[in-house]
Write an enzyme that holds these catalytic residues in place. Structure first.
Site, PDB file in Angstrom:
ATOM      1  N   SER A 114      -2.617  43.774  -0.678  1.00 40.80           N
ATOM      2  CA  SER A 114      -3.306  42.475  -0.791  1.00 40.80           C
ATOM      3  C   SER A 114      -2.293  41.368  -1.080  1.00 40.80           C
ATOM      4  CB  SER A 114      -4.313  42.498  -1.938  1.00 40.80           C
ATOM      5  OG  SER A 114      -5.187  43.584  -1.795  1.00 40.80           O
ATOM      6  N   ARG A 115      -1.199  41.735  -1.719  1.00 40.26           N
ATOM      7  CA  ARG A 115      -0.217  40.706  -2.110  1.00 40.26           C
ATOM      8  C   ARG A 115       0.585  40.159  -0.930  1.00 40.26           C
ATOM      9  NH1 ARG A 115       2.189  42.895  -7.783  1.00 40.26           N
ATOM     10  NH2 ARG A 115       0.234  42.837  -8.914  1.00 40.26           N
TER      11      ARG A 115
ATOM     12  N   GLN B 134      -6.800  45.222 -16.832  1.00 39.34           N
ATOM     13  CA  GLN B 134      -5.523  45.676 -16.273  1.00 39.34           C
ATOM     14  C   GLN B 134      -4.605  44.516 -15.894  1.00 39.34           C
ATOM     15  OE1 GLN B 134      -7.643  47.774 -12.896  1.00 39.34           O
ATOM     16  NE2 GLN B 134      -5.791  47.218 -11.792  1.00 39.34           N
TER      17      GLN B 134
ATOM     18  N   HIS C  98      -7.122  49.980   2.442  1.00 39.06           N
ATOM     19  CA  HIS C  98      -8.340  50.449   1.755  1.00 39.06           C
ATOM     20  C   HIS C  98      -9.254  51.168   2.749  1.00 39.06           C
ATOM     21  CE1 HIS C  98      -7.234  46.901  -0.821  1.00 39.06           C
ATOM     22  NE2 HIS C  98      -7.432  47.810  -1.754  1.00 39.06           N
TER      23      HIS C  98
ATOM     24  N   GLY D  47      -4.613  55.499  -3.174  1.00 39.58           N
ATOM     25  CA  GLY D  47      -3.471  55.326  -2.280  1.00 39.58           C
ATOM     26  C   GLY D  47      -2.170  55.720  -2.958  1.00 39.58           C
TER      27      GLY D  47
ATOM     28  N   GLN E 204       0.191  54.754 -10.490  1.00 39.45           N
ATOM     29  CA  GLN E 204      -1.256  54.740 -10.784  1.00 39.45           C
ATOM     30  C   GLN E 204      -1.881  56.085 -10.402  1.00 39.45           C
ATOM     31  OE1 GLN E 204      -4.130  51.402 -10.097  1.00 39.45           O
ATOM     32  NE2 GLN E 204      -4.604  52.511  -8.237  1.00 39.45           N
TER      33      GLN E 204
ATOM     34  N   ASP F 146       0.373  52.947  -4.679  1.00 37.29           N
ATOM     35  CA  ASP F 146       0.482  52.761  -6.135  1.00 37.29           C
ATOM     36  C   ASP F 146       0.757  54.129  -6.745  1.00 37.29           C
ATOM     37  OD1 ASP F 146      -0.112  49.924  -6.305  1.00 37.29           O
ATOM     38  OD2 ASP F 146      -2.085  50.488  -5.586  1.00 37.29           O
TER      39      ASP F 146
ATOM     40  N   MET G  53     -10.496  46.861  -6.178  1.00 37.88           N
ATOM     41  CA  MET G  53     -10.748  45.551  -6.802  1.00 37.88           C
ATOM     42  C   MET G  53     -11.116  44.541  -5.717  1.00 37.88           C
ATOM     43  SD  MET G  53      -8.425  45.188 -10.134  1.00 37.88           S
ATOM     44  CE  MET G  53      -6.936  44.647  -9.350  1.00 37.88           C
TER      45      MET G  53
END
Ligand code: PAF
Length: 281
Positions: free
Chosen positions: A188-189, A61, A37, A149, A155, A152, A30
């Site tokens: 990213s968070r 999502q 990444h 990855g 996921q 997650d 994303m």
């Protein structure tokens, strides 16, 4: 690196590669890319002749309060990073390419069971959005290999299950979680954490390690989960879960089950929700 926005352009390039007998590796993202990444791109490079990355902030999502609008869009920066990592093609579709009938009218892919628990329980509908967009992206790119990855973890399991159940002709490759020197999983968070929160955040990884240590010593799973949750609470987190599950289907293991397990944590630190996990094997 080529940048393509439309399905026809994407297919034309990939057809050219296929004619030359080249295999295609795919990394869906994303955007707002970081080193984690980049390691996925590197793994895709090692597994295929050509690498495609997608950047698409997928509206389906995100839950109602989850700030789809505020998700950082950093395409120019992402592009530079991908080119540097040796990505061959960046697919950056607009919403109409992915959702030609609109997101609300889209065919939806639902992976039952696995998606009801943990992240699925805390973020209703999230994995339907993920499975749907990933299925569409797979149909567009038609990769031989797709890299996700392990960070997650749920996921990854949802995608593996979807690929198997829908007999999609590709191999899913899991990439190990990249961590900062202090153990914090790259995400990213992390950029939303204050300096004080950033200093606390590695305690999630430390708690996962502690969960492993306690299970190895033979402590009961339920006790370990309680210890982990209260450790996190005392440190200033609001844990959503701190659990040990069966890695394959994320079901609760039997009391005597010690193989094929994974420890998973989701916890809020201020306004930021962090997730991490540590497989046992
Ligand atoms: O992990 C992500 O960034 C997203 O969930 C994914 C797999 C790209 C689907 O939008």
């Amino acid at each position: 690196m080529q940048i393509v926005q439309d399905a026809a352009g994407l297919r034309a390039t990939i057809r050219g590669w296929r004619i030359q007998g080249q295999t295609v590796g795919f990394v869906p993202t994303m955007g707002n890319l970081h080193e984690g990444h980049h390691s996925l791109i590197k793994l895709a490079r090692a597994r295929a002749d050509r690498v495609v990355a997608s950047v698409f902030v997928n509206p389906t999502q995100f839950g109602p309060g989850e700030d789809f609008e505020r998700y950082p869009r950093t395409l120019a920066q992402d592009q530079a990073g991908l080119a540097e990592m040796g990505c061959d093609l960046l697919f950056a579709p607009d919403p109409a390419t992915i959702y030609p009938f609109g997101a609300a009218q889209s065919v939806s892919v639902h992976v039952p069971g696995l998606t009801c628990t943990l992240e699925g329980a805390h973020r209703p509908g999230h994995f339907d959005g993920v499975a749907t967009v990933v299925c569409k992206l797979f149909n567009l790119v038609q990769p031989d290999v797709a890299v996700f990855g392990q960070k997650d973890f749920q996921q990854l399991k949802v995608i593996e299950r979807m690929v198997r159940d829908l007999a999609l002709p590709l191999k899913v490759v899991a990439a190990p979680t990249l961590r900062a020197a202090d153990g914090l999983a790259l995400s990213s968070r992390n950029q939303y954490l204050s300096a004080e929160e950033r200093a606390l955040a590695p305690q999630i990884h430390q708690t996962l390690l502690k969960m492993h240590e306690l299970l190895d010593k033979g402590h009961a799973r339920k006790v370990i989960e309680q210890v982990a949750a209260s450790t996190l609470e005392r440190a200033g987190f609001q844990p959503d879960y701190a659990v040990i599950r069966r890695a394959e289907d994320l079901a609760e293991p039997a009391d005597d089950e010690t193989r094929g397990l994974v420890a998973l944590i989701a916890a809020r630190l201020g306004n930021t929700r962090l997730i991490d996990n540590l497989p046992f094997d």
